[in-house]
Design an enzyme around this catalytic site. Structure first.
Site, mmCIF file in Angstrom:
data_model
loop_
_atom_site.group_PDB
_atom_site.id
_atom_site.type_symbol
_atom_site.label_atom_id
_atom_site.label_comp_id
_atom_site.label_asym_id
_atom_site.label_seq_id
_atom_site.Cartn_x
_atom_site.Cartn_y
_atom_site.Cartn_z
ATOM 1 N N GLY A 11 53.145 51.812 25.147
ATOM 2 C CA GLY A 11 54.262 51.069 25.745
ATOM 3 C C GLY A 11 55.285 50.647 24.701
ATOM 4 C CB SER A 108 49.938 38.100 32.365
ATOM 5 O OG SER A 108 50.633 37.160 33.128
ATOM 6 C CB SER A 109 49.911 32.625 31.797
ATOM 7 O OG SER A 109 51.120 32.933 32.456
ATOM 8 C CB CYS A 110 49.409 35.579 36.561
ATOM 9 S SG CYS A 110 49.230 37.307 36.154
ATOM 10 C CE1 TYR A 137 51.040 43.001 35.253
ATOM 11 C CE2 TYR A 137 50.733 40.628 35.111
ATOM 12 C CZ TYR A 137 51.153 41.811 34.555
ATOM 13 O OH TYR A 137 51.693 41.804 33.297
ATOM 14 C CE LYS A 141 48.472 43.121 32.354
ATOM 15 N NZ LYS A 141 48.680 43.997 31.197
ATOM 16 C CG HIS A 180 59.263 38.440 34.448
ATOM 17 N ND1 HIS A 180 59.109 39.637 33.788
ATOM 18 C CD2 HIS A 180 58.050 38.147 34.972
ATOM 19 C CE1 HIS A 180 57.856 40.040 33.913
ATOM 20 N NE2 HIS A 180 57.190 39.166 34.626
HETATM 21 N N1 LIG Z 1 57.302 40.379 30.412
HETATM 22 C C1 LIG Z 1 56.558 39.282 30.475
HETATM 23 O O1 LIG Z 1 57.027 38.181 30.828
HETATM 24 C C2 LIG Z 1 55.104 39.328 30.096
HETATM 25 C C3 LIG Z 1 54.390 38.140 30.144
HETATM 26 C C4 LIG Z 1 53.046 38.142 29.831
HETATM 27 C C5 LIG Z 1 52.441 39.325 29.460
HETATM 28 N N2 LIG Z 1 53.153 40.485 29.387
HETATM 29 C C6 LIG Z 1 52.407 41.689 29.040
HETATM 30 O O2 LIG Z 1 53.001 42.425 27.997
HETATM 31 C C7 LIG Z 1 52.805 43.823 28.208
HETATM 32 C C8 LIG Z 1 54.128 44.564 28.124
HETATM 33 O O3 LIG Z 1 55.051 44.006 29.031
HETATM 34 P P1 LIG Z 1 56.625 44.262 28.903
HETATM 35 O O4 LIG Z 1 57.285 43.040 29.413
HETATM 36 O O5 LIG Z 1 56.942 44.787 27.554
HETATM 37 O O6 LIG Z 1 56.831 45.411 29.988
HETATM 38 P P2 LIG Z 1 57.917 46.598 30.002
HETATM 39 O O7 LIG Z 1 59.125 46.202 29.231
HETATM 40 O O8 LIG Z 1 58.082 46.973 31.430
HETATM 41 O O9 LIG Z 1 57.196 47.755 29.221
HETATM 42 C C9 LIG Z 1 56.062 48.379 29.735
HETATM 43 C C10 LIG Z 1 55.841 49.687 29.010
HETATM 44 O O10 LIG Z 1 54.704 50.302 29.622
HETATM 45 C C11 LIG Z 1 54.918 51.686 29.648
HETATM 46 N N3 LIG Z 1 54.244 52.267 30.805
HETATM 47 C C12 LIG Z 1 54.222 51.819 32.090
HETATM 48 N N4 LIG Z 1 53.530 52.672 32.869
HETATM 49 C C13 LIG Z 1 53.101 53.687 32.056
HETATM 50 C C14 LIG Z 1 52.355 54.861 32.262
HETATM 51 N N5 LIG Z 1 51.884 55.189 33.475
HETATM 52 N N6 LIG Z 1 52.126 55.669 31.190
HETATM 53 C C15 LIG Z 1 52.595 55.358 29.972
HETATM 54 N N7 LIG Z 1 53.298 54.245 29.713
HETATM 55 C C16 LIG Z 1 53.557 53.420 30.745
HETATM 56 C C17 LIG Z 1 56.415 51.907 29.786
HETATM 57 O O11 LIG Z 1 56.728 53.109 29.120
HETATM 58 P P3 LIG Z 1 58.137 53.936 29.259
HETATM 59 O O12 LIG Z 1 59.203 52.968 28.822
HETATM 60 O O13 LIG Z 1 57.978 55.072 28.337
HETATM 61 O O14 LIG Z 1 58.249 54.308 30.714
HETATM 62 C C18 LIG Z 1 56.992 50.666 29.100
HETATM 63 O O15 LIG Z 1 57.444 50.955 27.813
HETATM 64 C C19 LIG Z 1 52.106 43.957 29.574
HETATM 65 O O16 LIG Z 1 50.743 44.145 29.378
HETATM 66 C C20 LIG Z 1 52.343 42.633 30.225
HETATM 67 O O17 LIG Z 1 51.282 42.270 31.054
HETATM 68 C C21 LIG Z 1 54.482 40.522 29.696
HETATM 69 C C1 LIG Z 2 54.563 36.658 33.530
HETATM 70 C C2 LIG Z 2 54.633 37.136 34.945
HETATM 71 O O1 LIG Z 2 54.979 36.116 35.803
HETATM 72 C C3 LIG Z 2 55.124 36.435 37.172
HETATM 73 O O2 LIG Z 2 55.069 35.247 37.886
HETATM 74 P P1 LIG Z 2 56.203 34.204 37.878
HETATM 75 O O3 LIG Z 2 56.186 33.394 36.626
HETATM 76 O O4 LIG Z 2 56.064 33.418 39.125
HETATM 77 O O5 LIG Z 2 57.475 35.175 37.966
HETATM 78 P P2 LIG Z 2 59.046 35.092 37.872
HETATM 79 O O6 LIG Z 2 59.551 36.265 38.625
HETATM 80 O O7 LIG Z 2 59.495 34.954 36.471
HETATM 81 O O8 LIG Z 2 59.471 33.774 38.690
HETATM 82 C C4 LIG Z 2 59.262 32.475 38.185
HETATM 83 C C5 LIG Z 2 59.866 31.443 39.132
HETATM 84 O O9 LIG Z 2 61.303 31.572 39.120
HETATM 85 C C6 LIG Z 2 61.795 31.575 40.441
HETATM 86 N N1 LIG Z 2 63.093 32.272 40.499
HETATM 87 C C7 LIG Z 2 64.276 31.690 40.810
HETATM 88 N N2 LIG Z 2 65.251 32.591 40.836
HETATM 89 C C8 LIG Z 2 64.704 33.782 40.512
HETATM 90 C C9 LIG Z 2 65.233 35.102 40.377
HETATM 91 O O10 LIG Z 2 66.422 35.353 40.569
HETATM 92 N N3 LIG Z 2 64.363 36.081 39.998
HETATM 93 C C10 LIG Z 2 63.033 35.831 39.775
HETATM 94 N N4 LIG Z 2 62.241 36.838 39.401
HETATM 95 N N5 LIG Z 2 62.501 34.591 39.941
HETATM 96 C C11 LIG Z 2 63.330 33.583 40.288
HETATM 97 C C12 LIG Z 2 60.669 32.231 41.249
HETATM 98 O O11 LIG Z 2 60.782 31.931 42.638
HETATM 99 C C13 LIG Z 2 59.438 31.559 40.613
HETATM 100 O O12 LIG Z 2 59.242 30.276 41.138
HETATM 101 C C14 LIG Z 2 53.985 37.220 37.748
HETATM 102 O O13 LIG Z 2 54.328 37.687 39.037
HETATM 103 C C15 LIG Z 2 53.515 38.284 36.863
HETATM 104 O O14 LIG Z 2 52.301 38.726 37.339
HETATM 105 C C16 LIG Z 2 53.387 37.837 35.417
HETATM 106 O O15 LIG Z 2 52.275 36.981 35.239
#
Ligand SMILES: NC(=O)c1ccc[n+]([C@@H]2O[C@H](COP(=O)([O-])OP(=O)(O)OC[C@H]3O[C@@H](n4cnc5c(N)ncnc54)[C@H](OP(=O)(O)O)[C@@H]3O)[C@@H](O)[C@H]2O)c1
Ligand SMILES: C[C@@H]1O[C@H](OP(=O)(O)OP(=O)(O)OC[C@H]2O[C@@H](n3cnc4c(=O)[nH]c(N)nc43)[C@H](O)[C@@H]2O)[C@@H](O)[C@H](O)[C@@H]1O
Length: 316
Positions: A11, A108-110, A137, A141, A180
């Protein structure tokens, strides 16, 4: 690991994977490898096994996943469960089979129960029901955390899970259907400001609380886990402070300079009321977050301004 160790970042084009690549490069690691999903679909077990067998990396960082915000998680339960199970199972099993020394799994914290006491301690895992919008999800995890724990327990291998809180930063997903909250707000306030400070509609009630960690801080936690053998199997990674979604909206609105009205769409879900992490175990080892929320938002907004039009769309 040493600076010449071969480290595969699964990733590596994503928000977290690309930040980890930058951080490891800055720390002097010279042998990083990555494959896009088009080059290697990690859901395909035979392809993953063959890739790991031929590359024989010393370490794997699993930052590949199907990732999205609250609505994407709620509306597309099957890929959030199944893609994530397949990706992590294939990587973990191949790493085990081909004697990869270190495996870092990102969750993830979820994973923690919806109504667990706050702040969330690692011990609260599997002590109560999950939040329904992202249980698919979360279950994937949790299975990843348990697979790494099982390998560690039975074979004594250095497989570790890091659970980041909500992340944001460069290369975030700004697509309003799948993103998000933090990148969604940046995009909404920016677009509305350009449109004569039009009204901005946000989701839910604005009362849930969230903790936000800059992805470059998260990447430093991964570098720390690459450079050290961590004594436990599971670590929370967060800043230790949270705010309401309404407070976040006001902070981003101010940073962007939007002066219009904010409307709350109560037909959209709130999700978990609060998920503040207790990151004291990781802090005690020597890692801590450094980037303040306001600095992080400003930097992410600057990145957004410089990269508009190049945002990835998530395929669901
Ligand atoms: N974003 C958050 O708020 C958040 C919070 C807590 C934890 N995390 C964790 O951090 C990690 C990365 O998240 P991110 O936010 O960086 O997500 P992201 O920007 O969407 O990146 C996900 C990556 O996964 C790769 N991927 C998805 N499906 C694939 C598949 N079938 N085969 C190969 N590669 C695949 C994608 O590759 P390509 O680009 O090449 O398609 C992409 O680069 C995850 O495990 C997530 O749970 C994220
Ligand atoms: C880190 C990730 O957090 C995710 O939960 P979670 O924080 O609720 O995910 P978020 O999409 O960041 O939403 C956080 C809060 O922001 C509110 N919110 C307000 N306006 C918006 C908007 O325009 N877009 C979005 N997206 N939210 C919005 C949403 O209703 C929720 O209460 C999980 O679903 C994943 O599994 C993962 O754990």
């Amino acid at each position: 690991m040493n600076k010449e160790s071969k480290i595969y970042i699964a990733g590596h084009r994503g928000m977290v994977g690309s930040a980890v690549w930058r951080a490891l490069t800055a720390a002097g690691y010279t042998n990083l490898i990555g494959k896009t999903s088009a080059e290697l679909d990690l859901r395909n077990q035979a392809d993953v096994n063959q890739f790991i067998a031929s590359e024989k990396p010393d370490a794997i960082i699993d930052a590949a996943a199907k990732v999205g915000g609250i609505l994407a998680n709620n509306d597309f339960p099957y890929p959030f469960l199944m893609d994530n199970l397949q990706i992590q199972n294939n990587l973990i099993q191949a790493a085990h089979e081909h004697e990869v020394q270190k495996f870092i799994f990102l969750g993830s914290s979820c994973i923690y129960p919806k109504l667990a006491p706050q702040p969330l301690k690692e011990e609260y895992l599997l002590t109560g029901p999950l939040e329904t919008t992202n249980e698919w999800y979360a279950i994937a995890k949790i299975a990843g955390v348990k697979a790494c724990e099982a390998i560690r327990k039975q074979f004594g291998k250095d497989f570790v899970s890091l659970m980041p809180t909500n992340l944001y930063g460069p290369y975030d997903n700004f697509d309003l259907k799948t993103s998000h909250v933090l990148p969604a707000m940046i995009r909404k306030f920016h677009d509305a400001k350009k449109n004569n400070n039009a009204e901005v509609t946000l989701w839910g009630s604005g009362t849930p609380m969230r903790e936000f960690l800059h992805v470059d801080d998260m990447a430093q936690a991964v570098v720390f886990a690459v450079e050290n053998i961590l004594p436990k199997h599971l670590y929370n990674v967060g800043t230790g402070s949270d705010l309401t979604i309404k407070e976040l909206a006001e902070t981003i609105q101010k940073a962007i300079g939007h002066t219009g009205k904010i409307v709350w769409d109560s037909s959209k879900p709130d999700g978990t009321p609060r998920k503040l992490m207790d990151s004291s175990k990781m802090n005690a080892l020597g890692w801590e977050s450094k980037i303040s929320l306001i600095k992080g938002i400003q930097g992410t907004y600057n990145w957004f301004l410089e990269n508009q039009g190049q945002f990835k769309e998530i395929r669901l």
